[in-house]
Design a protein around this motif. Sequence first.
Motif, PDB file in Angstrom:
ATOM      1  N   GLY A  15       2.602  47.680  39.919  1.00 42.25           N
ATOM      2  CA  GLY A  15       1.657  48.666  40.298  1.00 42.25           C
ATOM      3  C   GLY A  15       1.654  49.996  39.457  1.00 42.25           C
ATOM      4  O   GLY A  15       2.634  50.613  39.198  1.00 42.25           O
ATOM      5  N   TYR A  16       0.269  50.648  39.587  1.00 40.18           N
ATOM      6  CA  TYR A  16       0.282  52.174  38.708  1.00 40.18           C
ATOM      7  C   TYR A  16      -0.865  53.069  39.413  1.00 40.18           C
ATOM      8  O   TYR A  16      -1.907  52.088  40.094  1.00 40.18           O
ATOM      9  CB  TYR A  16      -0.180  51.877  37.313  1.00 40.18           C
ATOM     10  N   ALA A  17      -0.883  53.923  39.592  1.00 38.30           N
ATOM     11  CA  ALA A  17      -1.776  54.930  40.203  1.00 38.30           C
ATOM     12  C   ALA A  17      -1.546  56.343  39.581  1.00 38.30           C
ATOM     13  O   ALA A  17      -0.517  57.009  39.474  1.00 38.30           O
ATOM     14  CB  ALA A  17      -1.584  54.833  41.651  1.00 38.30           C
ATOM     15  N   TRP A  58      -7.317  55.653  44.054  1.00 39.37           N
ATOM     16  CA  TRP A  58      -7.195  54.259  43.722  1.00 39.37           C
ATOM     17  C   TRP A  58      -5.934  54.056  43.140  1.00 39.37           C
ATOM     18  O   TRP A  58      -4.969  55.008  42.656  1.00 39.37           O
ATOM     19  CB  TRP A  58      -8.260  54.174  42.672  1.00 39.37           C
ATOM     20  N   SER A  59      -5.327  52.707  42.890  1.00 38.90           N
ATOM     21  CA  SER A  59      -4.501  52.113  42.362  1.00 38.90           C
ATOM     22  C   SER A  59      -4.768  50.730  41.922  1.00 38.90           C
ATOM     23  O   SER A  59      -5.718  50.052  42.350  1.00 38.90           O
ATOM     24  CB  SER A  59      -3.118  52.070  43.292  1.00 38.90           C
ATOM     25  N   GLU A  93      -2.709  47.169  40.733  1.00 30.34           N
ATOM     26  CA  GLU A  93      -1.510  46.159  40.839  1.00 30.34           C
ATOM     27  C   GLU A  93      -1.886  44.826  40.267  1.00 30.34           C
ATOM     28  O   GLU A  93      -2.561  43.990  40.282  1.00 30.34           O
ATOM     29  CB  GLU A  93      -1.085  45.874  42.264  1.00 30.34           C
TER      30      GLU A  93
END
Length: 840
Positions: free
Chosen positions: A786-788, A794-795, A797
């Motif tokens: 995952g990244y945010a 928001w994120s 994945e």
Amino acid sequence: MSALRLASVSFLALMLAAPAVAQTRTSAGAEEGSVPEIVVTLQKREQKLLNVPAAVTGLNASFLTDVGVTDFAELSLFVPGFEVQDQSPNNPGFVMRGITSDSGAATGEARVSVFQDGVSISRSRGAYVELFDLDRVEVAKGPQSTLFGRGALIGAVNIIQAKAKPVLDGKAAISVGDYNYRMVDAMVNVPLNDQLAVRLSGRAKHRDGYTENLLGGDDFNGLGSDALRFTAAWRPTEALRFDLITNYQKDSAPGTGFKSGTFAPTDPTTGAIIGDLSPTSGAALANGAGFKNRNLGLERTVSGTTLLGEWRLSDAYRLSSISAYRRFSASEVFDPDGMSLPILAVAEDAKGKQWSQELRLNYDAGGAVSWFAGLSYFKEEASTAVPMQFDERVAGLFLTNNLPRPNALPLPVVAAVAPTAFGPLAPYIDPAHRESSTNFGKTESIDAYADLTWRVTPKLELSAGLRYTKDDKVSGYAASVETPSVLAASSAVTPVITANVQTQVTQLVTQYVQATGTAPSAAQINAWTAQVTPLVVRAVVAGLPPVGIFKQSTPGNGTRVDQSFSDDGITYRLVARYAFSDTFNAYVSAARGRQPKVLSGDSGSTPLAAPKFTYADAETVDSLELGLKTRLLDGRLSWDTAVYGYKYENFQTQVATQSGGLITVSAGKADAYGLETQAYYRLTPGADLFVTYAYSHARFGNGLYEGNHFRLNPDHSLSLGGRFKFNTQNARFWFTPTYTWQSEIVFDDNNDLPKYQPAVPGLRPVADTKQDEKQDAYGLLNLRLGYAPLNAPWSVEVFADNVTDEAYIKDAGNTGDNLGIATFIAGEPRMVGVTLRINY
């Protein structure tokens, strides 16, 4: 043993550990590097998991999201001693410490109870619900009848749903993936004033099937669920609170992929081979002509309303109330023989509704003694109808072992050879013969229970609980046959037809001789025989009772016959817990679980005869358990483990009757012993490791299946993984790998042994001598990345399940096994996708 398995077992042998993750509350002053405290409500009060003298696994919403759990089957991968088989949402199997609960009969009782906020939802065809917008899930292993009551013979799963809160909150998640996977989760929480708040949440989850439909149309083993929940929380005073929860779920899923292991997929019109016998390749399945006027698949609705109330009468006394109403309606059409030809089409139409009320009084003044006591009332009405349709042309050839294997004749050829195969009966062989059976169950139950805890010293605590249950039950059965089956009656009517034809031809010969003084020629006799036979056959067929192939009709061709009975029993628990320190506890418990006796109905041996009712005596289990719980390494390691042993009396199992039905009978004694262990380790503030392991040695004792393994129960199961989170200057990242593994399992209590599956005339034309209804050991690797952006709402994945594309089966045997042609259901292949989450 592979290097990976050897390493895993060695690690477990050294640590005796696996994950314990649940509702978490970080106390003031807790170190950032320590594992958060775990709070559960197993003993009807909030307690740290460390101090609960029972084998409990709790999983909170954060953990469920991080590892990608959305349903019971995924949940079970991270709970030692718990397995879930999801053949379809309408036909789940819940397995606790080797004991399976999956009967679809309206007369049956659950062994593993499923609860929503303390309300039993254990009736199999309505129990499998979507897991979304939860506070936590608590899974308690071992006999829990004293604490949970209805059906918690060997364990209980309690789903704690998120309640409305006095804050404005909302979130959404959108997932897409291969096989046209799409899932949308959304929630909004709104405070209306200082005392009242409401919450609305929902899920839509759909996916195309992963087993190709070789005849065209929707692929098999897909998903289709839409669920909605409304909750309202009212706090009129500091001492009084109410929570209203309303759930609605609708499932519309494509058919289950019952793949034949005997007959290869062929084009039913041309006979061309279009597939192979592999359980994981495409299937050629179809509904019978006009049967139920719909395609294969499931249509189900589940709804319920619960009102929770709590009144703090004083600092010491608390009164709790749980009021609930629930109902479900499910209709599933499937092709259980797994063949391209329409030998048999089956549906299951299940309905149920229940009402329950529970009142409980808790006492805890902070002294040496605390207790709770309560009364509960439960009423349920349920029915399960099983309509069936046979193509008697195909069925006749199959039952007489004249259908070639593995490449069956095409349907036009079957139709062409029918006149030869069935002789003068051929015109009356029905390509759409229908018959149906229905079992009914009604229960009214009253429970009275009490549980007391005595803190003998600051370190020693003793608990004792007792529950009395009184059931008044009605078991009913009905069966009907739409049109008489000449195929089923052929062995009886053929001699009658022959005798009558011979009688009439003899009369004609006699008249001819008397009139002419000479004997007729052979050609004349043959002509008379040809002329008389259709008339005799028509007369005999017209006089047939409503005879069926698998089910014989009850009086009146479908009149319901009921039998009433009562059952009562006592369950108990005795527990001692000793606190060696604030971070190290040990406990020992003895407990009894009980499942009420069951009365099963089935068709009589002849049409219009009264049904046969068979009793299975009440099933009891006596368990002894020893557990250790601790927090080590300055709170960075949370670990608990338990060893247990139990003995069953009158173990209830389902067996097939010669009429093709299933009844519940006692298989005698059974016993088991095992170990469950779980640990959660915080390596650093951004890196957590977890592992679970269960060993379950469950075998039948004396009786029907002496020495056999319990079905759906691996001797060994393992899960391990990590939650790795780190930040950069502008973003945060996380990585969650998980690996789950289990040893070999069998899918039936008979272990697919040939001695239990001989040839049975009219049901199983050939003995089943191949022991293939099992799944060898296998493991599944799942990954999530995952990244945010920092401080962003928001994120995103990326996820991949079954990364190595491991081929396995989740079920084998099924209805086809009763005919000696077992079917197989493939497990999910590799699936990848992406999720976008938004918090607002």
